[in-house]
Design an enzyme around this catalytic site. Structure first.
Site, PDB file in Angstrom:
ATOM      1  N   CYS A 116       0.840  -1.195   0.000  1.00 25.83           N
ATOM      2  CA  CYS A 116       0.000   0.000   0.000  1.00 25.83           C
ATOM      3  C   CYS A 116       0.878   1.249   0.000  1.00 25.83           C
ATOM      4  O   CYS A 116       1.773   1.379   0.838  1.00 25.83           O
ATOM      5  CB  CYS A 116      -0.909  -0.008   1.230  1.00 25.83           C
ATOM      6  SG  CYS A 116      -1.772   1.549   1.510  1.00 25.83           S
ATOM      7  N   GLU A 117       0.627   2.154  -0.930  1.00 28.78           N
ATOM      8  CA  GLU A 117       1.486   3.331  -1.036  1.00 28.78           C
ATOM      9  C   GLU A 117       1.206   4.374   0.042  1.00 28.78           C
ATOM     10  O   GLU A 117       1.947   5.353   0.170  1.00 28.78           O
ATOM     11  CB  GLU A 117       1.369   3.972  -2.415  1.00 28.78           C
ATOM     12  CG  GLU A 117       0.048   4.627  -2.714  1.00 28.78           C
ATOM     13  CD  GLU A 117      -0.012   5.173  -4.142  1.00 28.78           C
ATOM     14  OE1 GLU A 117      -0.635   6.220  -4.329  1.00 28.78           O
ATOM     15  OE2 GLU A 117       0.554   4.548  -5.059  1.00 28.78           O
ATOM     16  N   HIS A 118       0.159   4.170   0.821  1.00 30.08           N
ATOM     17  CA  HIS A 118      -0.182   5.147   1.858  1.00 30.08           C
ATOM     18  C   HIS A 118       0.524   4.875   3.180  1.00 30.08           C
ATOM     19  O   HIS A 118       0.870   5.812   3.906  1.00 30.08           O
ATOM     20  CB  HIS A 118      -1.692   5.175   2.081  1.00 30.08           C
ATOM     21  CG  HIS A 118      -2.462   5.560   0.862  1.00 30.08           C
ATOM     22  ND1 HIS A 118      -3.466   4.778   0.340  1.00 30.08           N
ATOM     23  CD2 HIS A 118      -2.342   6.628   0.038  1.00 30.08           C
ATOM     24  CE1 HIS A 118      -3.957   5.365  -0.740  1.00 30.08           C
ATOM     25  NE2 HIS A 118      -3.283   6.473  -0.951  1.00 30.08           N
ATOM     26  N   HIS A 119       0.715   3.598   3.524  1.00 28.05           N
ATOM     27  CA  HIS A 119       1.361   3.256   4.788  1.00 28.05           C
ATOM     28  C   HIS A 119       2.536   2.293   4.617  1.00 28.05           C
ATOM     29  O   HIS A 119       3.151   1.893   5.607  1.00 28.05           O
ATOM     30  CB  HIS A 119       0.334   2.627   5.742  1.00 28.05           C
ATOM     31  CG  HIS A 119      -0.776   3.551   6.131  1.00 28.05           C
ATOM     32  ND1 HIS A 119      -1.995   3.566   5.481  1.00 28.05           N
ATOM     33  CD2 HIS A 119      -0.848   4.510   7.088  1.00 28.05           C
ATOM     34  CE1 HIS A 119      -2.772   4.482   6.023  1.00 28.05           C
ATOM     35  NE2 HIS A 119      -2.110   5.069   6.992  1.00 28.05           N
ATOM     36  N   GLN A 157      -5.001  -0.620  -5.060  1.00 26.08           N
ATOM     37  CA  GLN A 157      -5.497  -1.811  -5.756  1.00 26.08           C
ATOM     38  C   GLN A 157      -6.207  -1.459  -7.051  1.00 26.08           C
ATOM     39  O   GLN A 157      -6.111  -2.205  -8.047  1.00 26.08           O
ATOM     40  CB  GLN A 157      -6.418  -2.602  -4.828  1.00 26.08           C
ATOM     41  CG  GLN A 157      -6.802  -3.973  -5.376  1.00 26.08           C
ATOM     42  CD  GLN A 157      -7.534  -4.813  -4.357  1.00 26.08           C
ATOM     43  OE1 GLN A 157      -7.174  -4.816  -3.177  1.00 26.08           O
ATOM     44  NE2 GLN A 157      -8.564  -5.513  -4.784  1.00 26.08           N
ATOM     45  N   HIS A 185      -5.678  -5.780   2.850  1.00 23.27           N
ATOM     46  CA  HIS A 185      -4.754  -4.671   3.038  1.00 23.27           C
ATOM     47  C   HIS A 185      -4.372  -4.615   4.513  1.00 23.27           C
ATOM     48  O   HIS A 185      -5.228  -4.378   5.367  1.00 23.27           O
ATOM     49  CB  HIS A 185      -5.408  -3.348   2.621  1.00 23.27           C
ATOM     50  CG  HIS A 185      -5.703  -3.264   1.154  1.00 23.27           C
ATOM     51  ND1 HIS A 185      -5.218  -2.245   0.360  1.00 23.27           N
ATOM     52  CD2 HIS A 185      -6.427  -4.059   0.330  1.00 23.27           C
ATOM     53  CE1 HIS A 185      -5.632  -2.420  -0.889  1.00 23.27           C
ATOM     54  NE2 HIS A 185      -6.371  -3.525  -0.923  1.00 23.27           N
ATOM     55  N   CYS A 187      -2.862  -2.385   6.017  1.00 23.24           N
ATOM     56  CA  CYS A 187      -3.086  -1.055   6.584  1.00 23.24           C
ATOM     57  C   CYS A 187      -4.501  -0.949   7.151  1.00 23.24           C
ATOM     58  O   CYS A 187      -4.783  -0.079   7.979  1.00 23.24           O
ATOM     59  CB  CYS A 187      -2.836   0.035   5.547  1.00 23.24           C
ATOM     60  SG  CYS A 187      -3.726  -0.180   4.010  1.00 23.24           S
TER      61      CYS A 187
END
Length: 228
Positions: A116-119, A157, A185, A187
């Site tokens: 996941c590119e956010h966390h 995704q 995910h 996250c």
């Protein structure tokens, strides 16, 4: 050190991350993303990981953790995020459909390991990819490798699903490609709401797969509900 975009305040950054929103259909890469070699990247990341661990209070002289910065850096560049480098794009060899197979081909349960590119936490699941030949066929393992290539980068995704379909369409010279991904995910599962049961399903349908009956047939192969 770089500064965050002044237009993106902390509240907005947090909102995008918690809701897993993509801001681009393409992987957001800088123009100079490959200006330095992989070895140089490993050396720079190694120092950054050292700084993170030191800031967290870890003793970097301990035998167990002493090699962690180098291990993490090598894993980031050579494995976990190897799909950022276009040099690692698999060669999607195609062949003439000499046996005139005209029905859909479905490759089910392709393992997805992404991040996941956010966390920067794992995304783990399965991809199901299908196509209808327009005169060309592709090696089965190449479908797995295409999924792996686009998964091995910081991702959302929805983007991953679209990128798999677009790459298959380009390789096969047809719009008749579909992809469904069902993934967990971490996250969501291990932090935030901490819901360990939920998973995310995304789909992208091209060409004939947009037609109701073709889409229904594909989803029946997957034994999934047809309420997309």
């Amino acid at each position: 050190m770089f500064e965050l975009n002044s237009k993106m305040n902390d509240e907005r950054i947090e909102e995008i991350g918690e809701n897993h929103v993509a801001t681009s259909a393409k992987t957001p890469l800088r123009a100079d993303a490959f200006a330095i070699s992989d070895e140089e990247k490993i050396n720079k990341i190694q120092e950054s990981v050292k700084d993170i661990l030191h800031t967290l209070g870890m003793d970097l002289e301990d035998d167990s953790i002493q090699g962690t910065p180098k291990r993490v850096a090598k894993a980031f560049v050579n494995e976990i995020f190897m799909g950022l480098n276009p040099a690692n794009m698999p060669k999607a060899s195609t062949f003439d459909n000499n046996y005139n197979y005209g029905e859909m081909l479905v490759e089910k349960n392709i393992v997805v390991y992404s991040t996941c590119e956010h966390h920067l936490l794992p995304i783990i699941g399965r991809a199901h990819v299908a196509y209808i030949s327009n005169g060309k066929v592709i090696g089965l393992s190449k479908m797995n490798r295409i999924v792996e290539y686009f998964a091995k980068r910081p991702q959302v995704q929805e983007r991953l699903t679209m990128q798999v379909v677009q790459a298959m369409q380009e390789a096969l010279g047809t719009d008749d490609v579909a992809c469904v991904i069902d993934a967990k995910h971490l996250c969501v599962n291990s932090r935030g709401i901490k819901d360990i049961e939920s998973s995310t399903v995304t789909s992208e349908f091209g060409g004939k797969f947009k037609e109701k009956e073709t889409k229904k047939e594909f989803l029946q192969y997957l034994q999934m509900e047809t309420n997309f």
